[in-house]
Design an enzyme around this catalytic site. Structure first.
Site, short mmCIF file in Angstrom:
data_model
loop_
_atom_site.label_atom_id
_atom_site.label_comp_id
_atom_site.label_asym_id
_atom_site.label_seq_id
_atom_site.Cartn_x
_atom_site.Cartn_y
_atom_site.Cartn_z
N GLY A 156 41.14 37.63 75.26
CA GLY A 156 42.55 37.42 74.92
C GLY A 156 43.08 38.31 73.81
O GLY A 156 44.06 37.97 73.16
N SER A 157 42.46 39.48 73.63
CA SER A 157 42.99 40.36 72.57
C SER A 157 44.38 40.87 72.92
O SER A 157 45.20 41.10 72.03
CB SER A 157 42.02 41.50 72.27
OG SER A 157 41.97 42.40 73.34
N ASN A 158 44.68 41.04 74.20
CA ASN A 158 46.04 41.45 74.58
C ASN A 158 47.03 40.32 74.36
O ASN A 158 48.16 40.55 73.92
CB ASN A 158 46.08 41.95 76.02
CG ASN A 158 45.58 43.37 76.13
OD1 ASN A 158 46.26 44.31 75.76
ND2 ASN A 158 44.35 43.53 76.61
N ILE A 188 42.37 38.10 91.77
CA ILE A 188 43.41 38.75 92.56
C ILE A 188 44.47 37.71 92.87
O ILE A 188 44.13 36.60 93.29
CB ILE A 188 42.79 39.33 93.85
CG1 ILE A 188 41.87 40.49 93.48
CG2 ILE A 188 43.87 39.76 94.84
CD1 ILE A 188 41.05 41.02 94.62
N ASN A 244 50.65 43.37 84.77
CA ASN A 244 49.21 43.42 84.52
C ASN A 244 48.90 44.62 83.64
O ASN A 244 49.66 45.58 83.61
CB ASN A 244 48.47 43.58 85.86
CG ASN A 244 46.96 43.62 85.70
OD1 ASN A 244 46.39 42.82 84.93
ND2 ASN A 244 46.30 44.53 86.38
N HIS A 258 45.75 47.40 82.95
CA HIS A 258 44.52 47.90 83.55
C HIS A 258 43.94 49.00 82.65
O HIS A 258 44.69 49.88 82.21
CB HIS A 258 44.81 48.45 84.96
CG HIS A 258 43.58 48.91 85.65
ND1 HIS A 258 42.66 48.03 86.19
CD2 HIS A 258 43.07 50.15 85.85
CE1 HIS A 258 41.65 48.72 86.71
NE2 HIS A 258 41.89 50.01 86.51
C1 GAR Z 1 41.51 44.50 78.99
O1 GAR Z 1 40.86 45.66 78.55
C2 GAR Z 1 42.20 44.74 80.31
O2 GAR Z 1 42.64 46.05 80.45
C3 GAR Z 1 41.10 44.43 81.28
O3 GAR Z 1 40.43 43.32 80.74
C4 GAR Z 1 40.50 43.41 79.33
C5 GAR Z 1 40.91 42.06 78.78
O4 GAR Z 1 40.80 42.05 77.40
N1 GAR Z 1 41.63 44.13 82.58
C6 GAR Z 1 41.05 44.50 83.70
O5 GAR Z 1 40.01 45.11 83.75
C7 GAR Z 1 41.82 44.10 84.94
N2 GAR Z 1 41.23 44.71 86.09
P1 GAR Z 1 41.41 40.87 76.55
O6 GAR Z 1 40.96 39.56 77.19
O7 GAR Z 1 40.79 41.07 75.19
O8 GAR Z 1 42.90 41.03 76.54
#
Ligand code: GAR
Length: 207
Positions: free
Chosen positions: A15-17, A95, A110, A112
Site C-alpha cells: 500500500g505504498s501507493n 484481473i 491502475n 503498472h
Molecule cells: C506497485 O509497484 C505497482 O506498480 C505494482 O504493485 C506494486 C504495489 O505496491 N502493480 C503491479 O505490478 C500490477 N500489475 P504498493 O502496494 O506498495 O502500492
C-alpha cells in the site's frame, strides 16, 4: 453529492501507493477523499495504513466468491455504499471484469511498474531486467478489459543500472509511482482528463 471526489482504493499488499495518495491529500496537494480501502488479502499492510488515517477498510476474500464476476459484483456494492466515484487499483493483484468497469465507466485507474505497452502482466521489473532494457519506468492508465492495455494517463521513465536487482529497480520505480499516481488522481479530480480513443488528453490548467 459533495464536490470532493470520493475514491475507493483496491489493494493486495504493502500500500505504498495508497500512502502516497493519502499524503498528498493530507498536505493539500490533492483535493479528494479516500472513502474506503478494500483488500482481497486480510494481511495486506495497506489495511494498517488506511486504519492509521481513519479510513474505512474491508477485506473481500476472492476465495469466498463463486467467480470473478461475483467477486466484482460484491466489490461494486461495497464501493457504491461508500459513494465512490473513482476506483484506484494500487497493487491490486487481480484481473477485474466488465462488472466493475461498467459500474465505473472511465473511472477505474491502475498503476503498472513498466513503460506500457512494454512488459504487461506480472513481474514487470523482472521482465525488464531479463529483456535488458536500459530505461523502464511506470505507467498510470485507465483500466479496460485487457491486461494493462487501457489508455495511458501519465508515464515516468527510470534508468536501469548495470548492477540493478529486481529489488533495487523496483525501489527506484516506486519513487516515481508515488509521484505520478497522486498526480493522475489530481488531474481526474480536476476534470482535466478526456479519453479520446487510445489517447488521454490532459486539459491545460485554467488561467
Ligand atoms: C506497485 O509497484 C505497482 O506498480 C505494482 O504493485 C506494486 C504495489 O505496491 N502493480 C503491479 O505490478 C500490477 N500489475 P504498493 O502496494 O506498495 O502500492
Amino acid at each position: 453529492m459533495s464536490d470532493i471526489l470520493k475514491i475507493g482504493v483496491l489493494v493486495s499488499g504493502s500500500g505504498s501507493n495508497l500512502q502516497a495518495i493519502i499524503d498528498r491529500i493530507e498536505d493539500g496537494t490533492l483535493t479528494a477523499k479516500v472513502a474506503c480501502v478494500i483488500s482481497n488479502k486480510a494481511d495486506a499492510y495497506a489495511l494498517e495504513r488506511a486504519k492509521r488515517h481513519g479510513i474505512a477498510t474491508h477485506v473481500l476474500d476472492h476465495r469466498s466468491h463463486a467467480g470473478r464476476e461475483a467477486y466484482d459484483a460484491a466489490l461494486v456494492e461495497l464501493l457504491r455504499s461508500h459513494g465512490v466515484q473513482l476506483v484506484v487499483l494500487a497493487g491490486f493483484m487481480r484481473i477485474v471484469t466488465p462488472v466493475l468497469l461498467e459500474a465505473f465507466p472511465h473511472a477505474v485507474m491502475n498503476i503498472h511498474p513498466a513503460l506500457l505497452p512494454a512488459f504487461p502482466g506480472l513481474h514487470a521489473q523482472h521482465q525488464s531486467l531479463q529483456y535488458g532494457v536500459k530505461i523502464t519506468g511506470c505507467t498510470v492508465h485507465f483500466v479496460d478489459e485487457g491486461t494493462d492495455t487501457g489508455p495511458i494517463i501519465i508515464q515516468a521513465a527510470v534508468p536501469v543500472m548495470e548492477d540493478d536487482t529486481e529489488d533495487s529497480l523496483s525501489a527506484r520505480i516506486q519513487v516515481e509511482e508515488h509521484r505520478i499516481y497522486p498526480e493522475a488522481v489530481r488531474l481526474f479530480a480536476d476534470g482535466r482528463l478526456t479519453i479520446n480513443g487510445r489517447r488521454v488528453v490532459i486539459a491545460p490548467l485554467e488561467p
